[in-house]
Write a protein that holds these residues in place. Sequence first.
Motif, PDB file in Angstrom:
ATOM      1  N   MET A  15       7.385 -17.975  17.786  1.00  0.00           N
ATOM      2  CA  MET A  15       8.628 -18.633  18.156  1.00  0.00           C
ATOM      3  C   MET A  15       8.450 -20.120  17.896  1.00  0.00           C
ATOM      4  SD  MET A  15       8.301 -18.523  22.288  1.00  0.00           S
ATOM      5  CE  MET A  15       9.654 -19.621  22.570  1.00  0.00           C
ATOM      6  N   SER A  16       9.543 -20.847  17.705  1.00  0.00           N
ATOM      7  CA  SER A  16       9.391 -22.286  17.522  1.00  0.00           C
ATOM      8  C   SER A  16      10.225 -23.050  18.535  1.00  0.00           C
ATOM      9  CB  SER A  16       9.779 -22.746  16.118  1.00  0.00           C
ATOM     10  OG  SER A  16      10.187 -21.674  15.334  1.00  0.00           O
ATOM     11  N   ILE A  17       9.694 -24.204  18.863  1.00  0.00           N
ATOM     12  CA  ILE A  17      10.452 -25.124  19.702  1.00  0.00           C
ATOM     13  C   ILE A  17      10.733 -26.348  18.855  1.00  0.00           C
ATOM     14  CG2 ILE A  17      10.458 -26.485  21.825  1.00  0.00           C
ATOM     15  CD1 ILE A  17       8.160 -24.577  22.749  1.00  0.00           C
ATOM     16  N   ILE A  18      11.998 -26.651  18.636  1.00  0.00           N
ATOM     17  CA  ILE A  18      12.343 -27.832  17.846  1.00  0.00           C
ATOM     18  C   ILE A  18      12.946 -28.859  18.796  1.00  0.00           C
ATOM     19  CG2 ILE A  18      13.769 -28.720  15.972  1.00  0.00           C
ATOM     20  CD1 ILE A  18      13.575 -25.962  14.725  1.00  0.00           C
ATOM     21  N   ALA A  19      12.268 -29.978  18.906  1.00  0.00           N
ATOM     22  CA  ALA A  19      12.737 -30.981  19.871  1.00  0.00           C
ATOM     23  C   ALA A  19      13.279 -32.202  19.139  1.00  0.00           C
ATOM     24  CB  ALA A  19      11.609 -31.383  20.808  1.00  0.00           C
ATOM     25  N   ASP A  20      14.089 -32.973  19.823  1.00  0.00           N
ATOM     26  CA  ASP A  20      14.708 -34.177  19.253  1.00  0.00           C
ATOM     27  C   ASP A  20      13.720 -35.331  19.321  1.00  0.00           C
ATOM     28  OD1 ASP A  20      16.178 -36.365  18.581  1.00  0.00           O
ATOM     29  OD2 ASP A  20      17.758 -36.062  20.082  1.00  0.00           O
ATOM     30  N   GLY A  21      13.071 -35.598  18.173  1.00  0.00           N
ATOM     31  CA  GLY A  21      12.000 -36.596  18.166  1.00  0.00           C
ATOM     32  C   GLY A  21      12.484 -38.029  18.227  1.00  0.00           C
ATOM     33  N   SER A  22      13.798 -38.245  18.235  1.00  0.00           N
ATOM     34  CA  SER A  22      14.257 -39.625  18.320  1.00  0.00           C
ATOM     35  C   SER A  22      14.037 -40.183  19.721  1.00  0.00           C
ATOM     36  CB  SER A  22      15.733 -39.724  17.926  1.00  0.00           C
ATOM     37  OG  SER A  22      16.519 -38.990  18.825  1.00  0.00           O
ATOM     38  N   GLU A  23      13.783 -39.282  20.663  1.00  0.00           N
ATOM     39  CA  GLU A  23      13.364 -39.757  21.983  1.00  0.00           C
ATOM     40  C   GLU A  23      12.010 -39.132  22.296  1.00  0.00           C
ATOM     41  OE1 GLU A  23      16.259 -39.565  25.215  1.00  0.00           O
ATOM     42  OE2 GLU A  23      17.776 -39.710  23.638  1.00  0.00           O
ATOM     43  N   PRO A  24      10.961 -39.795  21.863  1.00  0.00           N
ATOM     44  CA  PRO A  24       9.627 -39.183  21.895  1.00  0.00           C
ATOM     45  C   PRO A  24       9.202 -38.737  23.293  1.00  0.00           C
ATOM     46  CG  PRO A  24       9.570 -41.336  20.855  1.00  0.00           C
ATOM     47  CD  PRO A  24      10.944 -41.156  21.381  1.00  0.00           C
ATOM     48  N   ASN A  25       9.518 -39.539  24.306  1.00  0.00           N
ATOM     49  CA  ASN A  25       9.049 -39.178  25.650  1.00  0.00           C
ATOM     50  C   ASN A  25       9.654 -37.868  26.103  1.00  0.00           C
ATOM     51  OD1 ASN A  25       7.334 -41.272  26.105  1.00  0.00           O
ATOM     52  ND2 ASN A  25       8.963 -42.632  26.855  1.00  0.00           N
TER      53      ASN A  25
END
Lengths: 369, 303
Positions: free
Chosen positions: A116-126
């Motif tokens: 499975m993958s988790i794709i996160a919004d890297g524009s807010e790294p924290n």
Amino acid sequence: MKRFIGFVKKEFLHIFRDFRTLIILFGIPTVQILIFGFVVSMDLKDANVAFLDLSNDEITRRISDKICSSGFFRRTDNLRDYKDVDRVMKKGDTRAVIIFGDNFGRDLARSGRATMSIIADGSEPNTATLITNYATAIITDFNRELDRTARIGNILVQPEVRMFYNPGLKGHFMFVPGVITLILILICALMTSITITREKEFGTMEVLLVSPLKPSQIILGKVMPYFLLSFINVILILLLSWLVFGLPVRGSIALLLAESMLYILMSLSLGILISTISKTMQQAIFISLVGLMLPTILLSGFIFPIENMPGIYDVVSSVLPPRYFILIIKNIMIKGAGFSDVWRETLIIALMTAVFIGLSIRNFKVRLQ
Amino acid sequence: MNKVIAASAIGRKFGNTRALENVSFDISESEIFGFIGPDGAGKTTLFRIITTLLLPDEGKMTIMGLDCRTGYRQLRKNIGYMPGRFSLYPDLSVEENLNFYATVFGTTVKENYDLIYDIYSHIEPFKKRLAGKLSGGMKQKLALSCALIHKPGLLVLDEPTTGVDAVSRSEFWVMLKKLRQHNITIVVSTPYMDEAMKCDRVALIQRGRLLSINQPEKIREEFGRKLFSVTAPEKFKLINALRSFPGIRTAYPFGDSVHVTFKEDEFDDSIYKHLDRMGVINARITETKAGIEDSFLELMQKE
């Protein structure tokens, strides 16, 4: 003595007459505690996630339900296609997309492995880091459950992590000590340096100097009211953080208050020192804000850990009194440490206080330039 | 008579600027002694030395028998000082200001009330008002009350009438004269020449040096030349015309008229012709008595 009391009385009149001083003294601490406590929270709560479940079987539904029922995540969308991933992420309110591949349940049952993958919004790294960590933790937990019930796959070595002192990893634990440290040094140093330079600017210092008041009486008289008010401030902040955030003081309250008094004294003597080197109120405000507030926020370990700083910043930070006070207050409040644990930091602050007082007395002139 | 201040050859520098140079004077008990001079002449520096706020670089000054360098602790109990900017706390009321200065100097308002009564009674109706909201004249009276409240032997007033209306100014001088009954010596500075006449003695100060010390009457007499007052409707034109006349020694504007002296120290009536030629009409010339300002300008001229 009567002279001194008259002087202190006058200082109190100045403080209570001036609406702005009162706001700085009591409004700012309250607002800061509330802002830092609520807004600058580092905790994850109800982050929006979308799911792209291509296999849509029992296992994937169980996993996604477990993720959404954790309280950290909230399901926003069920996507149908990979193309939708980009679309929902761009809209901005979805922080992450969790994707289950085709035949997830079947693969897992057959080979014990599924992806499975988790794709996160890297524009807010924290936030992205928090999301991936939390999600991974939930999935690991699910793995363990699965392991116990179905007995498939390898038994993995699972580290069990426990957070001492702050098991919930709550941000308030970090911010309240930081805010106390920041507020005290700001108010004490800023306010004392302002009141002393104000006398210089208004020309009243000339007459005070010509009066039989001794320099020590002038300085003490200036400092005394702020000492009392700052002490009340400490109590106010502690009460506020206890009532609003449920932050306990684990160690001795008496020790905490005593350490605060020492720190207040240090900040006040720093304020006097600033006033002896600045001629106008503006100068004093500038030195206090730029010279004290910024380093305290950035370099004292309040927000950014000192351990992560390059060597030179570490050196700079080691001359900043707030660095030591944050340690003391954290240890006492959160870890319940006693004096034997914080004596070294206490000694450093005491020495700094002595140096500041010494320098101020040397710099304070009984005459004009 | 007792000397309250004895200064000899006082000098003071700020960096490379000489603020005071070779300043010597004596001030006797209960005297009103005025320092007259333009802005930047060194009056404030001198007053700060008298009030022990500054040390002189050169020379010696004894104040009420104490050296200004070593005796400052004793002296500070017995000096009343009113700096150029009235040193009042604008956020405290009239009453609070006065009470504060009273306690700081170790006394109470009650104890010396008779001393300040004449001055304070003018502002007592406004005693609850904040000092910042007072008019210039009232601020001045309050500042004087504050400087007097501990019954000092020496009262130092740095330009107390600057920025104050004409009525308050003349009232102020009446009050100063009354203070003499209490054996208080007063040192005062002013840029106004008319106020110089009200002092017992004045010192003319210019660029850090004393030009002359005398009674105001004597200083006028020191002028020693015939002085003429010239008036004409167009004053600016008049001055230029006067200054272009070869027989004229000095021509200074003085109120509505121009004060002139002649090189030969005698009236030269060919000046009428000259003025006519220069287009000055209706010029009137009369002999007049020198004021203190004339003497001052004369002394500056000689410098």
